[in-house]
Write a protein that holds these residues in place. Structure first.
Motif, PDB file in Angstrom:
ATOM      1  N   ASP A  44     -11.786  22.134 -10.193  1.00 56.44           N
ATOM      2  CA  ASP A  44     -10.904  21.190 -10.873  1.00 56.44           C
ATOM      3  C   ASP A  44      -9.690  20.930 -10.009  1.00 56.44           C
ATOM      4  OD1 ASP A  44      -8.675  21.308 -13.683  1.00 56.44           O
ATOM      5  OD2 ASP A  44      -9.680  19.605 -12.780  1.00 56.44           O
ATOM      6  N   GLN A  45      -9.604  19.686  -9.512  1.00 52.35           N
ATOM      7  CA  GLN A  45      -8.501  19.356  -8.625  1.00 52.35           C
ATOM      8  C   GLN A  45      -7.234  19.117  -9.401  1.00 52.35           C
ATOM      9  OE1 GLN A  45      -9.775  16.081  -5.943  1.00 52.35           O
ATOM     10  NE2 GLN A  45      -8.728  17.385  -4.484  1.00 52.35           N
ATOM     11  N   GLN A  46      -6.190  19.848  -9.111  1.00 55.49           N
ATOM     12  CA  GLN A  46      -4.917  19.659  -9.796  1.00 55.49           C
ATOM     13  C   GLN A  46      -4.045  18.622  -9.094  1.00 55.49           C
ATOM     14  OE1 GLN A  46      -2.957  23.151 -11.583  1.00 55.49           O
ATOM     15  NE2 GLN A  46      -4.404  24.368 -10.390  1.00 55.49           N
ATOM     16  N   VAL A  47      -4.323  18.378  -7.823  1.00 54.07           N
ATOM     17  CA  VAL A  47      -3.583  17.378  -7.055  1.00 54.07           C
ATOM     18  C   VAL A  47      -4.616  16.429  -6.460  1.00 54.07           C
ATOM     19  CG1 VAL A  47      -2.027  16.962  -5.121  1.00 54.07           C
ATOM     20  CG2 VAL A  47      -1.747  19.014  -6.541  1.00 54.07           C
ATOM     21  N   LYS A  48      -4.496  15.164  -6.814  1.00 53.66           N
ATOM     22  CA  LYS A  48      -5.523  14.204  -6.422  1.00 53.66           C
ATOM     23  C   LYS A  48      -4.939  13.068  -5.586  1.00 53.66           C
ATOM     24  CE  LYS A  48      -8.047  14.997 -10.708  1.00 53.66           C
ATOM     25  NZ  LYS A  48      -8.606  14.408 -11.945  1.00 53.66           N
ATOM     26  N   GLN A  49      -5.582  12.827  -4.478  1.00 54.85           N
ATOM     27  CA  GLN A  49      -5.259  11.658  -3.679  1.00 54.85           C
ATOM     28  C   GLN A  49      -6.529  10.821  -3.668  1.00 54.85           C
ATOM     29  OE1 GLN A  49      -3.319  14.452  -0.487  1.00 54.85           O
ATOM     30  NE2 GLN A  49      -2.661  12.365  -0.052  1.00 54.85           N
ATOM     31  N   ASN A  50      -6.545   9.813  -4.499  1.00 60.41           N
ATOM     32  CA  ASN A  50      -7.783   9.084  -4.762  1.00 60.41           C
ATOM     33  C   ASN A  50      -8.179   8.103  -3.669  1.00 60.41           C
ATOM     34  OD1 ASN A  50      -8.353  10.342  -7.263  1.00 60.41           O
ATOM     35  ND2 ASN A  50      -6.781   9.086  -8.235  1.00 60.41           N
ATOM     36  N   SER A  51      -7.243   7.786  -2.789  1.00 61.42           N
ATOM     37  CA  SER A  51      -7.587   6.876  -1.692  1.00 61.42           C
ATOM     38  C   SER A  51      -7.799   7.693  -0.421  1.00 61.42           C
ATOM     39  CB  SER A  51      -6.479   5.858  -1.466  1.00 61.42           C
ATOM     40  OG  SER A  51      -6.299   5.056  -2.599  1.00 61.42           O
ATOM     41  N   PRO A  52      -9.029   7.779   0.068  1.00 57.67           N
ATOM     42  CA  PRO A  52      -9.260   8.561   1.293  1.00 57.67           C
ATOM     43  C   PRO A  52      -8.626   7.906   2.517  1.00 57.67           C
ATOM     44  CG  PRO A  52     -11.321   8.125   0.143  1.00 57.67           C
ATOM     45  CD  PRO A  52     -10.268   7.287  -0.504  1.00 57.67           C
ATOM     46  N   SER A  53      -8.467   6.583   2.474  1.00 57.34           N
ATOM     47  CA  SER A  53      -7.914   5.901   3.638  1.00 57.34           C
ATOM     48  C   SER A  53      -7.116   4.673   3.216  1.00 57.34           C
ATOM     49  CB  SER A  53      -9.027   5.510   4.608  1.00 57.34           C
ATOM     50  OG  SER A  53      -9.899   4.590   4.000  1.00 57.34           O
ATOM     51  N   LEU A  54      -6.209   4.281   4.131  1.00 58.07           N
ATOM     52  CA  LEU A  54      -5.354   3.117   3.898  1.00 58.07           C
ATOM     53  C   LEU A  54      -5.082   2.473   5.243  1.00 58.07           C
ATOM     54  CD1 LEU A  54      -3.443   1.508   1.962  1.00 58.07           C
ATOM     55  CD2 LEU A  54      -1.662   3.154   2.569  1.00 58.07           C
ATOM     56  N   SER A  55      -5.196   1.147   5.283  1.00 61.38           N
ATOM     57  CA  SER A  55      -4.936   0.413   6.521  1.00 61.38           C
ATOM     58  C   SER A  55      -3.803  -0.574   6.283  1.00 61.38           C
ATOM     59  CB  SER A  55      -6.207  -0.323   6.959  1.00 61.38           C
ATOM     60  OG  SER A  55      -5.994  -0.997   8.168  1.00 61.38           O
ATOM     61  N   VAL A  56      -2.801  -0.554   7.174  1.00 64.07           N
ATOM     62  CA  VAL A  56      -1.603  -1.369   6.988  1.00 64.07           C
ATOM     63  C   VAL A  56      -1.217  -2.015   8.323  1.00 64.07           C
ATOM     64  CG1 VAL A  56       0.863  -1.229   6.460  1.00 64.07           C
ATOM     65  CG2 VAL A  56      -0.764   0.023   5.076  1.00 64.07           C
ATOM     66  N   GLN A  57      -0.619  -3.169   8.244  1.00 58.90           N
ATOM     67  CA  GLN A  57      -0.113  -3.851   9.441  1.00 58.90           C
ATOM     68  C   GLN A  57       1.251  -3.267   9.815  1.00 58.90           C
ATOM     69  OE1 GLN A  57      -2.286  -6.342  10.355  1.00 58.90           O
ATOM     70  NE2 GLN A  57      -1.252  -6.726  12.285  1.00 58.90           N
ATOM     71  N   GLU A  58       1.465  -3.160  11.108  1.00 55.64           N
ATOM     72  CA  GLU A  58       2.771  -2.699  11.598  1.00 55.64           C
ATOM     73  C   GLU A  58       3.888  -3.548  11.011  1.00 55.64           C
ATOM     74  OE1 GLU A  58       3.088  -2.964  15.831  1.00 55.64           O
ATOM     75  OE2 GLU A  58       5.039  -1.955  15.915  1.00 55.64           O
ATOM     76  N   GLY A  59       4.957  -2.881  10.587  1.00 58.53           N
ATOM     77  CA  GLY A  59       6.092  -3.593  10.026  1.00 58.53           C
ATOM     78  C   GLY A  59       6.050  -3.733   8.516  1.00 58.53           C
ATOM     79  N   ARG A  60       4.849  -3.582   7.949  1.00 55.15           N
ATOM     80  CA  ARG A  60       4.723  -3.705   6.502  1.00 55.15           C
ATOM     81  C   ARG A  60       4.984  -2.343   5.844  1.00 55.15           C
ATOM     82  NH1 ARG A  60       2.161  -8.462   4.477  1.00 55.15           N
ATOM     83  NH2 ARG A  60       2.183  -9.970   6.168  1.00 55.15           N
ATOM     84  N   ILE A  61       4.958  -2.341   4.510  1.00 56.95           N
ATOM     85  CA  ILE A  61       5.142  -1.106   3.753  1.00 56.95           C
ATOM     86  C   ILE A  61       3.802  -0.390   3.576  1.00 56.95           C
ATOM     87  CG2 ILE A  61       4.908  -2.323   1.553  1.00 56.95           C
ATOM     88  CD1 ILE A  61       6.896  -0.287   0.362  1.00 56.95           C
ATOM     89  N   SER A  62       3.820   0.917   3.735  1.00 61.72           N
ATOM     90  CA  SER A  62       2.658   1.762   3.407  1.00 61.72           C
ATOM     91  C   SER A  62       2.998   2.521   2.133  1.00 61.72           C
ATOM     92  CB  SER A  62       2.372   2.779   4.512  1.00 61.72           C
ATOM     93  OG  SER A  62       1.961   2.152   5.701  1.00 61.72           O
ATOM     94  N   ILE A  63       2.080   2.513   1.188  1.00 56.11           N
ATOM     95  CA  ILE A  63       2.295   3.242  -0.062  1.00 56.11           C
ATOM     96  C   ILE A  63       1.120   4.189  -0.257  1.00 56.11           C
ATOM     97  CG2 ILE A  63       2.594   3.121  -2.561  1.00 56.11           C
ATOM     98  CD1 ILE A  63       3.748   0.315  -2.180  1.00 56.11           C
TER      99      ILE A  63
END
Lengths: 113, 113
Positions: free
Chosen positions: B1-20
């Motif tokens: 049972d995962q108590q801490v979850k990061q549901n997005s395994p990956s994220l791709s963002v353009q330089e200069g933009r915001i990463s969330i």
């Protein structure tokens, strides 16, 4: 530049062999952790020590894994006998007064064939 | 049972933009939260933390937001830089757990030039 060191950095071995991983925590840090990173489980806590005393090793398979801290400058993690499912990256980390702020070593990448 | 979850395994963002990067937790006893950053072939390094008495903590380009009612925290990186490309681990700890952090599985961030 204080840092946690781990040896070896890479280890390839055959199933059934003993594997010993070593860690030198940052001088003055009194809490030492062993983690295992796999793709499926992320960072799993295997065991941790405070002032060289083992406090929790519930994350370790007891029949084959053992962790010790023979002195304040050395922590060891042993696997005997090793199995292919033990293949992973093993990290050691140490912490001082703020236990949540951990300093990780570079890891030992283990491959059991 | 995962108590801490990061549901997005990956994220791709353009330089200069915001990463969330997002993180959810299930244990209401967690009261201290951290983000760690990990480059390939290195151990994780501490990035930023937040106590449950706050809802925001900022350090340069990095800001962590905590929504206790939703049991959700997020890491904002503004502006994103190619050097931010790494795996980001969310972690949470509680006094009842001796403050040993529980880690999520990580989110791989790629910032494109």
């Amino acid at each position: 530049d204080a840092r946690v060191t781990q040896t070896p950095r890479h280890k390839v071995t055959e199933m059934g062999q003993e594997v010993t991983m070593r860690c030198q925590p940052i001088l003055g840090h009194n809490t030492v952790f062993w983690y295992r990173q796999t793709m499926m489980q992320g960072l799993e806590l295997l065991a941790y020590f405070r002032n060289r005393a083992p406090l929790d090793d519930s994350g370790m398979p007891k029949d084959r894994f053992s962790a010790e801290m023979p002195d304040a400058t050395l922590a060891t993690l042993k696997i005997q006998p090793s199995e292919p499912r033990d293949s992973a990256v093993y990290f050691c980390a140490s912490a001082g007064r703020v236990i949540q702020t951990q300093y990780f070593g570079p890891g030992t990448r283990l491959l059991v064939l | 049972d995962q108590q801490v979850k990061q549901n997005s395994p990956s994220l791709s963002v353009q330089e200069g933009r915001i990463s969330i990067l997002n993180c959810d937790y299930t244990n209401s006893m967690f009261d201290y939260f951290l983000w760690y950053k990990k480059y390939p072939a290195e151990g994780p390094t501490f990035l930023i933390s937040i106590s449950s008495i706050k809802d925001k903590n900022e350090d340069g380009r990095f800001t962590v937001f905590l929504n206790k009612s939703a049991k959700h925290l997020s890491l904002h990186i503004v502006p994103s830089q190619p050097g931010d490309s790494a795996v980001y681990f969310c972690a949470a700890s509680a006094w009842g757990g001796s403050y040993i952090p529980t880690f999520g599985r990580g989110t791989s961030l790629i910032v494109h030039p």
